[in-house]
Design a protein around this motif. Structure first.
Motif, PDB file in Angstrom:
ATOM      1  N   PHE A   5       0.859  -1.193   0.475  1.00 29.13           N
ATOM      2  CA  PHE A   5       0.359  -0.257  -0.373  1.00 29.13           C
ATOM      3  C   PHE A   5       1.399   1.663  -0.057  1.00 29.13           C
ATOM      4  CE2 PHE A   5      -3.853  -2.975   1.817  1.00 29.13           C
ATOM      5  CZ  PHE A   5      -4.741  -2.032   0.825  1.00 29.13           C
ATOM      6  N   ASN A   9       0.881   4.427  -3.142  1.00 30.82           N
ATOM      7  CA  ASN A   9       0.070   5.001  -1.950  1.00 30.82           C
ATOM      8  C   ASN A   9       1.220   6.438  -2.684  1.00 30.82           C
ATOM      9  OD1 ASN A   9      -0.804   7.621  -1.058  1.00 30.82           O
ATOM     10  ND2 ASN A   9       0.030   6.999   1.164  1.00 30.82           N
ATOM     11  N   TYR A  83      -6.913   0.625   2.559  1.00 30.58           N
ATOM     12  CA  TYR A  83      -6.266  -0.113   3.514  1.00 30.58           C
ATOM     13  C   TYR A  83      -6.167   0.224   5.030  1.00 30.58           C
ATOM     14  CZ  TYR A  83      -1.496  -0.154   6.031  1.00 30.58           C
ATOM     15  OH  TYR A  83      -0.771  -0.068   7.101  1.00 30.58           O
TER      16      TYR A  83
END
Length: 87
Positions: A5, A9, A83
Protein backbone atom coordinates in the motif's frame (compact mmCIF):
# COMPACT_ATOMS: atom_id res chain seq x y z
CA UNK A 1 0.74 -5.82 3.02
CA UNK A 2 1.58 -2.39 4.43
CA UNK A 3 4.59 -2.07 2.13
CA UNK A 4 2.44 -2.74 -0.95
CA UNK A 5 0.00 0.00 0.00
CA UNK A 6 2.86 2.40 0.69
CA UNK A 7 4.38 1.69 -2.73
CA UNK A 8 1.04 2.19 -4.47
CA UNK A 9 0.41 5.37 -2.47
CA UNK A 10 3.85 6.69 -3.44
CA UNK A 11 3.14 5.83 -7.10
CA UNK A 12 -0.06 7.90 -6.96
CA UNK A 13 1.87 10.82 -5.50
CA UNK A 14 4.69 10.59 -8.06
CA UNK A 15 2.17 10.37 -10.92
CA UNK A 16 0.33 13.42 -9.59
CA UNK A 17 3.58 15.40 -9.57
CA UNK A 18 4.36 14.13 -13.09
CA UNK A 19 0.99 15.44 -14.27
CA UNK A 20 1.60 18.82 -12.64
CA UNK A 21 5.05 19.12 -14.22
CA UNK A 22 3.61 18.08 -17.59
CA UNK A 23 0.91 20.76 -17.31
CA UNK A 24 3.44 23.48 -16.42
CA UNK A 25 5.65 22.41 -19.33
CA UNK A 26 2.93 23.65 -21.69
CA UNK A 27 3.76 27.20 -20.58
CA UNK A 28 7.30 26.99 -21.94
CA UNK A 29 7.85 26.77 -25.71
CA UNK A 30 9.70 23.63 -26.74
CA UNK A 31 9.69 22.05 -23.28
CA UNK A 32 7.51 19.14 -24.38
CA UNK A 33 9.81 18.45 -27.33
CA UNK A 34 12.78 17.81 -25.02
CA UNK A 35 13.72 14.27 -24.02
CA UNK A 36 12.19 14.74 -20.57
CA UNK A 37 9.05 16.23 -22.12
CA UNK A 38 8.66 13.28 -24.48
CA UNK A 39 8.91 10.82 -21.57
CA UNK A 40 6.26 12.76 -19.65
CA UNK A 41 4.08 12.86 -22.75
CA UNK A 42 4.19 9.07 -23.04
CA UNK A 43 3.35 8.71 -19.36
CA UNK A 44 0.70 11.43 -18.94
CA UNK A 45 -1.16 11.69 -22.25
CA UNK A 46 -2.97 8.31 -22.12
CA UNK A 47 -4.50 9.23 -18.77
CA UNK A 48 -5.35 12.79 -19.81
CA UNK A 49 -6.94 11.70 -23.10
CA UNK A 50 -9.70 9.94 -21.16
CA UNK A 51 -10.74 13.24 -19.62
CA UNK A 52 -10.29 15.27 -22.81
CA UNK A 53 -12.97 13.14 -24.46
CA UNK A 54 -15.55 14.34 -21.94
CA UNK A 55 -14.34 17.83 -21.03
CA UNK A 56 -13.84 20.16 -23.99
CA UNK A 57 -11.42 23.07 -23.66
CA UNK A 58 -12.87 26.46 -22.82
CA UNK A 59 -11.20 28.67 -25.38
CA UNK A 60 -7.47 28.36 -24.72
CA UNK A 61 -7.94 26.78 -21.29
CA UNK A 62 -7.99 23.00 -20.90
CA UNK A 63 -9.65 22.03 -17.62
CA UNK A 64 -9.30 18.28 -18.13
CA UNK A 65 -5.91 18.04 -16.32
CA UNK A 66 -7.44 19.60 -13.21
CA UNK A 67 -10.27 17.07 -13.24
CA UNK A 68 -7.78 14.27 -13.91
CA UNK A 69 -5.70 15.25 -10.87
CA UNK A 70 -8.82 15.49 -8.68
CA UNK A 71 -9.92 12.00 -9.79
CA UNK A 72 -6.44 10.67 -9.11
CA UNK A 73 -6.46 12.17 -5.61
CA UNK A 74 -9.91 10.67 -4.92
CA UNK A 75 -8.61 7.27 -6.03
CA UNK A 76 -5.62 7.67 -3.73
CA UNK A 77 -7.90 8.60 -0.83
CA UNK A 78 -10.12 5.61 -1.59
CA UNK A 79 -7.10 3.34 -1.54
CA UNK A 80 -6.03 4.77 1.82
CA UNK A 81 -9.52 4.20 3.24
CA UNK A 82 -9.45 0.63 1.96
CA UNK A 83 -6.12 0.12 3.68
CA UNK A 84 -7.43 1.45 6.98
CA UNK A 85 -10.46 -0.84 6.73
CA UNK A 86 -8.24 -3.87 6.20
CA UNK A 87 -5.87 -3.33 9.12
Amino acid sequence: MQEIFQIINMAFTVYTFALIIYIFMSWFPGARESAFGEVLTKICEPYLEVFRKFIPPLGMIDLSPIVAIIVLRFAQGGLQQLYWMLI
